[in-house]
Design an enzyme around this catalytic site. Structure first.
Site, short mmCIF file in Angstrom:
data_model
loop_
_atom_site.label_atom_id
_atom_site.label_comp_id
_atom_site.label_asym_id
_atom_site.label_seq_id
_atom_site.Cartn_x
_atom_site.Cartn_y
_atom_site.Cartn_z
N SER A 1 0.86 -1.29 -0.03
CA SER A 1 0.03 0.20 -0.31
C SER A 1 0.69 1.64 0.11
CB SER A 1 -1.12 0.14 1.39
OG SER A 1 -1.65 0.73 1.43
N TYR B 1 -1.91 -1.35 11.11
CA TYR B 1 -2.02 -2.06 9.45
C TYR B 1 -1.10 -1.52 8.51
CZ TYR B 1 -3.48 -2.05 5.00
OH TYR B 1 -3.67 -1.90 3.66
N LYS C 1 2.10 -3.89 7.14
CA LYS C 1 2.28 -3.66 5.41
C LYS C 1 3.51 -4.02 5.20
CE LYS C 1 -1.93 -4.73 3.30
NZ LYS C 1 -2.08 -6.18 3.00
P1 NAD Z 1 -10.83 -6.97 1.32
O1 NAD Z 1 -11.06 -6.99 2.71
O2 NAD Z 1 -11.76 -6.99 0.26
O3 NAD Z 1 -9.96 -8.80 0.86
C1 NAD Z 1 -9.21 -9.38 1.36
C2 NAD Z 1 -9.76 -10.60 1.53
O4 NAD Z 1 -9.43 -11.34 2.74
C3 NAD Z 1 -11.16 -10.26 2.32
O5 NAD Z 1 -11.90 -11.27 1.59
C4 NAD Z 1 -11.02 -11.61 3.28
O6 NAD Z 1 -12.40 -12.32 3.99
C5 NAD Z 1 -9.62 -12.28 3.17
N1 NAD Z 1 -9.14 -12.58 4.73
C6 NAD Z 1 -8.57 -11.88 5.33
N2 NAD Z 1 -7.44 -13.25 6.00
C7 NAD Z 1 -7.52 -14.13 5.55
C8 NAD Z 1 -7.10 -14.88 6.45
N3 NAD Z 1 -6.58 -14.75 7.77
N4 NAD Z 1 -7.54 -16.12 5.79
C9 NAD Z 1 -7.91 -16.61 4.17
N5 NAD Z 1 -8.69 -15.10 3.86
C10 NAD Z 1 -8.33 -14.05 4.01
O7 NAD Z 1 -10.01 -5.74 0.55
P2 NAD Z 1 -8.89 -5.49 -1.10
O8 NAD Z 1 -9.48 -4.10 -0.41
O9 NAD Z 1 -9.74 -6.20 -1.32
O10 NAD Z 1 -7.99 -5.57 -0.14
C11 NAD Z 1 -7.18 -6.81 -0.53
C12 NAD Z 1 -5.39 -6.79 0.23
O11 NAD Z 1 -4.86 -5.21 -1.09
C13 NAD Z 1 -5.42 -6.15 1.27
O12 NAD Z 1 -4.55 -7.04 1.89
C14 NAD Z 1 -5.33 -5.01 1.41
O13 NAD Z 1 -4.82 -4.62 2.60
C15 NAD Z 1 -4.67 -4.21 0.03
N6 NAD Z 1 -4.77 -2.88 0.36
C16 NAD Z 1 -5.91 -2.94 0.08
C17 NAD Z 1 -6.33 -1.24 -0.53
C18 NAD Z 1 -7.59 -0.30 -0.71
O14 NAD Z 1 -8.06 0.90 -0.64
N7 NAD Z 1 -8.85 -1.70 -0.95
C19 NAD Z 1 -5.18 -0.02 -0.60
C20 NAD Z 1 -4.04 -0.86 -0.80
C21 NAD Z 1 -3.72 -2.35 0.07
N1 UFG Z 2 -12.62 10.79 3.44
C1 UFG Z 2 -13.20 11.35 4.07
N2 UFG Z 2 -14.60 11.55 4.44
C2 UFG Z 2 -14.91 10.01 4.52
C3 UFG Z 2 -14.05 8.72 3.93
C4 UFG Z 2 -12.38 9.69 3.90
O1 UFG Z 2 -13.06 12.55 3.75
O2 UFG Z 2 -15.82 9.53 5.07
C5 UFG Z 2 -11.03 11.68 3.34
C6 UFG Z 2 -9.57 11.02 3.85
O3 UFG Z 2 -9.53 12.13 5.13
C7 UFG Z 2 -8.80 10.89 2.83
C8 UFG Z 2 -9.22 10.44 1.35
O4 UFG Z 2 -10.94 11.17 1.76
O5 UFG Z 2 -8.04 12.49 2.44
C9 UFG Z 2 -9.66 9.16 0.59
O6 UFG Z 2 -9.87 8.37 2.35
P1 UFG Z 2 -10.06 7.18 2.28
O7 UFG Z 2 -9.95 6.01 3.46
O8 UFG Z 2 -11.02 6.23 1.05
O9 UFG Z 2 -8.75 6.55 1.74
P2 UFG Z 2 -6.95 6.48 2.91
O10 UFG Z 2 -6.10 7.26 1.46
O11 UFG Z 2 -6.95 7.00 3.57
O12 UFG Z 2 -6.45 5.49 2.81
C10 UFG Z 2 -6.62 4.71 1.55
C11 UFG Z 2 -6.54 2.65 2.29
C12 UFG Z 2 -5.60 2.06 2.89
C13 UFG Z 2 -4.63 2.95 2.07
C14 UFG Z 2 -4.38 4.02 1.25
C15 UFG Z 2 -3.68 3.89 0.63
O13 UFG Z 2 -7.70 2.74 3.18
O14 UFG Z 2 -5.28 1.11 3.36
O15 UFG Z 2 -5.15 3.89 0.78
O16 UFG Z 2 -3.02 4.87 -0.47
F1 UFG Z 2 -3.24 2.22 2.92
#
Ligand code: NAD
Ligand code: UFG
Length: 340
Positions: free
Chosen positions: A126, A151, A155
């Protein structure tokens, strides 16, 4: 030539979109997900959209015996590792659970992989590992920062563990993908992001206001040093992100070692830019109020995505309008997510 890819967390938001693209390209897919934050419906819909089959195990990556059995039953070529807990706020309440699931889970997975001589992995990292950006756009060679929550730490720790692993055994092929902010959904509107409870992230919150599940959006801070005072992020379409994983797998077909790439568009949009773009795409009005900053948030964060372009032959194709349209199609067709 088709490959067999094991996808941990493949029933989740990014995982399900990636499984769809893998199936479309002709790969065999094995999904391992404990369904902690997902529903098997996502995978059923992926099968319906692609007209292809996949193998699903409801299993936990922490369960060594279950993982060992799965790797014994299939000749896996590579792993895409999405499984993890990802709620930033929750991670500050239950840090041990986050470290155990994300860090121990990854160690366990890599141990089982090594035992079965599977040494090719793409890992979901991330942009959070950069901490408070010292300069923008963020380039992979910049030093990582100090994450403000468990979190983010998990990572960063996993990235370091994977680098040590490659150092110890140069046969490993590892791609670390640093995602920026994934939004949007598959164009079918059949799969998308379905957070449990109150969404932490901006786009699902906006779509739930639009569909009438929430009254108004709280905009966290309007006194940042950005063009309108609200936080700026690099939003990327989840289908672009999914395709980035296929390109990452291509990258390590031949080359051993660790490769780290930002997956973003390179363009930053503010919270209010997002509200306006979504209103235009959906025809809905998004009520919002300006409130205090959210602790731990940075003012702005966007990628230099040129390494992925040059080395993976990947770049984001979809713009903001399409991201908003696809997010809205998913939410309006599925007001309660996979629950109907
Ligand atoms: P998500 O929660 O939809 O997907 C994660 C999946 O992993 C879920 O289906 C959950 O049931 C499964 N899981 C969790 N722990 C497990 C375990 N111990 N064994 C088996 N399955 C397990 O999240 P996502 O948004 O699809 O994110 C996927 C990956 O990308 C995650 O590692 C997350 O940290 C990373 N990531 C997401 C974002 C974002 O904004 N969505 C940003 C940066 C990184
Ligand atoms: N925000 C609001 N109101 C809300 C939610 C978010 O104003 O209800 C704002 C936040 O302050 C930020 C922007 O919208 O300025 C984006 O916020 P998000 O929570 O959607 O995303 P973040 O950038 O905080 O974090 C996300 C994921 C993290 C990941 C990161 C990578 O949640 O897991 O992107 O850039 F690490």
């Amino acid at each position: 030539m088709s490959s067999t890819i094991l996808v941990t967390g493949g029933a989740g938001y990014i995982g399900s979109h990636t499984v769809l693209e893998l199936l479309n390209q002709g790969d065999e897919v094995i999904v391992v997900d404990n369904l902690h934050n997902a529903s098997e419906t996502s995978l059923n819909r992926v099968k319906e959209i692609t007209g292809k089959e996949l193998t699903f195990y409801q299993a936990d990556i922490l369960d060594t015996d279950a993982m060992d059995k799965i790797f014994s039953q299939h000749k896996v070529d590579s792993v895409i590792h999405f499984a993890g807990l990802k709620a930033v706020g929750e991670s500050t309440q239950i840090p041990l659970t986050y470290y155990h699931n994300n860090v121990t889970g990854t160690i366990n997975l890599c141990q089982v992989m090594a035992k079965h001589n599977v040494k090719s992995i793409v890992f979901s990292s991330s942009a959070t590992v950069y901490g408070d950006p010292q300069a923008l756009p963020l380039v992979e060679s910049m030093p990582t920062g100090i994450p403000t929550n468990a979190y983010g730490h998990s990572k960063l720790m996993i990235e370091e563990i994977l680098r040590d692993l490659s150092e110890s055994d140069p046969d490993w092929k590892i791609v670390i993908l640093r995602y920026f902010n994934p939004i949007g959904a598959h164009e079918s509107g059949r799969i998308g992001e379905d957070p449990n409870g109150i969404p932490n992230n901006l786009m699902p919150f906006i779509t739930q206001v639009a569909v009438g599940r929430r009254d108004e959006l709280s905009v966290f801070g309007n006194d940042y040093d950005t063009h309108d005072g609200t936080g700026v992020r690099d939003y990327i379409h989840v289908v672009d992100l999914a395709i980035g994983h296929l390109k990452a797998l291509d990258r390590i077909k031949e080359d051993k070692g660790v490769f780290t790439y930002n997956l973003g568009t390179g363009t930053g949009y503010s919270v209010l830019d997002m509200v306006k773009a979504f209103e235009k795409a959906s025809g809905k009005t998004i009520n919002y109020k300006l409130v205090d900053r959210r602790p731990g948030d940075v003012a702005a964060c966007y990628a230099d995505a040129s390494a992925a372009k040059n080395e993976l032959n990947w770049q984001a194709e979809f713009g903001l309008e399409r991201m908003c349209e696809d997010s809205w199609r998913w939410q309006s067709n599925n007001p309660n997510g996979y629950k109907g």
